[in-house]
Scaffold this active site. Structure first.
Site, PDB file in Angstrom:
ATOM      1  N   THR A   1       0.832  -1.214   0.000  1.00  0.00           N
ATOM      2  CA  THR A   1       0.000   0.000   0.000  1.00  0.00           C
ATOM      3  C   THR A   1       0.865   1.261   0.000  1.00  0.00           C
ATOM      4  O   THR A   1       0.345   2.368   0.107  1.00  0.00           O
ATOM      5  CB  THR A   1      -0.932   0.041   1.232  1.00  0.00           C
ATOM      6  OG1 THR A   1      -0.130  -0.033   2.432  1.00  0.00           O
ATOM      7  CG2 THR A   1      -1.900  -1.121   1.213  1.00  0.00           C
TER       8      THR A   1
ATOM      9  N   LEU B   1       5.967  -0.440  11.356  1.00  0.00           N
ATOM     10  CA  LEU B   1       4.759   0.222  10.841  1.00  0.00           C
ATOM     11  C   LEU B   1       4.123  -0.567   9.697  1.00  0.00           C
ATOM     12  O   LEU B   1       3.074  -0.164   9.190  1.00  0.00           O
ATOM     13  CB  LEU B   1       5.095   1.629  10.337  1.00  0.00           C
ATOM     14  CG  LEU B   1       5.221   2.739  11.374  1.00  0.00           C
ATOM     15  CD1 LEU B   1       6.520   2.619  12.165  1.00  0.00           C
ATOM     16  CD2 LEU B   1       5.136   4.115  10.744  1.00  0.00           C
TER      17      LEU B   1
ATOM     18  N   SER C   1       1.910  -2.465   7.647  1.00  0.00           N
ATOM     19  CA  SER C   1       0.545  -3.013   7.682  1.00  0.00           C
ATOM     20  C   SER C   1      -0.352  -2.113   6.843  1.00  0.00           C
ATOM     21  O   SER C   1      -0.223  -0.883   6.922  1.00  0.00           O
ATOM     22  CB  SER C   1      -0.016  -3.019   9.113  1.00  0.00           C
ATOM     23  OG  SER C   1      -1.397  -3.342   9.104  1.00  0.00           O
TER      24      SER C   1
ATOM     25  N   TYR D   1      -7.982  -6.345  10.681  1.00  0.00           N
ATOM     26  CA  TYR D   1      -7.051  -5.282  11.117  1.00  0.00           C
ATOM     27  C   TYR D   1      -7.002  -5.212  12.643  1.00  0.00           C
ATOM     28  O   TYR D   1      -5.927  -5.249  13.245  1.00  0.00           O
ATOM     29  CB  TYR D   1      -7.521  -3.958  10.523  1.00  0.00           C
ATOM     30  CG  TYR D   1      -6.643  -2.772  10.826  1.00  0.00           C
ATOM     31  CD1 TYR D   1      -5.319  -2.703  10.358  1.00  0.00           C
ATOM     32  CD2 TYR D   1      -7.128  -1.685  11.557  1.00  0.00           C
ATOM     33  CE1 TYR D   1      -4.520  -1.589  10.617  1.00  0.00           C
ATOM     34  CE2 TYR D   1      -6.338  -0.576  11.812  1.00  0.00           C
ATOM     35  CZ  TYR D   1      -5.038  -0.530  11.346  1.00  0.00           C
ATOM     36  OH  TYR D   1      -4.248   0.586  11.593  1.00  0.00           O
TER      37      TYR D   1
END
Ligand code: NAD
Ligand code: UDP
Length: 330
Positions: free
Chosen positions: A45, A90, A92, A162
């Site tokens: 992403t 970080l 994710s 999540y």
């Protein structure tokens, strides 16, 4: 394990998810403080362009790989050889649109990825910081949210990929500390916005700004009365760095307690962009939290940290950045 504030800045830092929205600003801040940075990112992403201005910086090594696979390539091993003082995890997906598109990858990043990042920190005697989230509180029944609140989360709903991934990551981090003595810290990040977000990442600020600049309707979910508390990215990065240096185990909330309804966010974006757009009400996502606001008493007292950038200023900087991107200057 230390609990006091450290006197030396980290010299060598691994940032997982370093090509993402927050991670790239964090890498830039670390490099500006003369740290050497190994950025690990599989670009799931992230945007390679986020690191654009840093490319060629002698202190930056970019490793394009999945953190869950460990850092075993020859180039990664060479980059790690001089040692590591700090691992900031970080990596994710973070936007609901992204983690619903990548449910398994999200679960892996919080479980396998956190395990690999923790083991890396332990192997180097480094401090480890987990970027957790306000989503561990789910749809909260305590407001504002304090760190001692256990949360209200479905283990099987769509958002659970999540929420539970991050909750597992927290449990793994706490377990590593208890069982193995790893110097760990957990921060729970609340909604953060600013330059560097993908215009199609789906989160509320980039979506509304993109829609307003295009003259399209702003898609307000439900009646827009649900709330979020929005922190400007530079404030968050300052908090992350102060927390990393504090030796505090957390969990610690980092966010801006200025709580706004989604409808108000839409109105403010329309005003800040001078757009002719109007609001269009769309269906509310399943289990969309009704309210969210951090209690940052702990961060204020332990770190002396609090956000400095007020929403109107942060929004105006964000709009300028999106405008410059649209002109091809970003
Ligand atoms: P982002 O999606 O912009 O960045 C995440 C980065 O992680 C991306 O570059 C992606 O490619 C990378 N990544 C994903 N899985 C990976 C893997 N397995 N291995 C290597 N890289 C991987 O998201 P963001 O907003 O920058 O969020 C960063 C972190 O902060 C996330 O852990 C997120 O959960 C946490 N967080 C962010 C917010 C926020 O509002 N931005 C709020 C709460 C928590
Ligand atoms: N939201 C919205 N329209 C959008 C995107 C988001 O109304 O186009 C709402 C969403 O339903 C939620 C809030 O804005 O109530 C924040 O959503 P976001 O995806 O930014 O983050 P979340 O806090 O839900 O993870």
């Amino acid at each position: 394990m230390s609990s006091g504030t450290r006197t030396t800045a980290p010299r060598r830092v691994v940032v997982t998810g370093g090509a993402g929205f927050v991670g790239s600003r964090l890498c830039a801040a670390l490099l500006a403080a003369d740290a050497e940075v190994v950025c690990v990112d599989n670009m799931l992403t992230g945007l390679p362009g986020n690191l654009g201005a840093l490319r060629g910086h002698p202190g930056l090594h970019v490793e394009r790989s999945d953190i869950a696979d460990g850092l075993t390539s020859p180039s990664a091993r060479a980059a790690l050889r001089p040692g590591v003082d700090l691992v900031m995890h970080l990596a994710s997906p973070a936007s609901p649109v992204d983690y619903l598109d990548h449910p398994i990858e999200t679960l892996d990043a919080g479980s396998l990825g956190t395990r690999a990042a923790l083991d890396l920190a332990r192997a180097h005697g480094a401090r480890f910081v987990l970027a957790s989230t306000s989503e561990v509180y789910g749809d909260p029944q305590v407001h504002p949210q304090t760190e001692d609140y256990w949360g209200n989360v479905s283990s099987v709903g769509p958002r659970s990929v999540y929420d539970e991934s991050k909750r597992f990551g927290e449990a793994l981090t706490a377990g590593h500390r208890r069982a193995l003595g790893t110097d760990t810290g957990i921060v729970r990040i609340f909604n953060t916005y600013g330059p560097g977000m993908r215009e199609h990442d789906g989160r509320v600020v980039p979506t509304f700004v993109r829609q307003a600049l295009a003259g399209e309707p702003l898609t307000v979910a439900g009646d827009g009365s649900q709330t979020r508390s929005l922190c400007f990215v530079d404030d968050l990065v300052a908090g992350l760095l102060t927390f990393a240096g504090s030796g505090h185990p957390g969990p610690m909330n980092l966010g801006n307690p200025d709580e706004l309804s989604v409808r108000r966010i839409a109105d403010d974006v329309i005003r800040a962009t001078g757009s002719p757009s109007r609001v269009e009400y769309v269906e509310r996502p399943v289990h969309d939290p009704g309210m969210r606001c951090p209690d940052i008493t702990l961060a204020r007292s332990v770190l002396g940290w609090e956000p400095r950038v007020a929403w109107p200023d942060g929004l105006s900087r964000t709009v300028s950045w999106f405008r410059s991107r649209a002109r091809g200057a970003g």
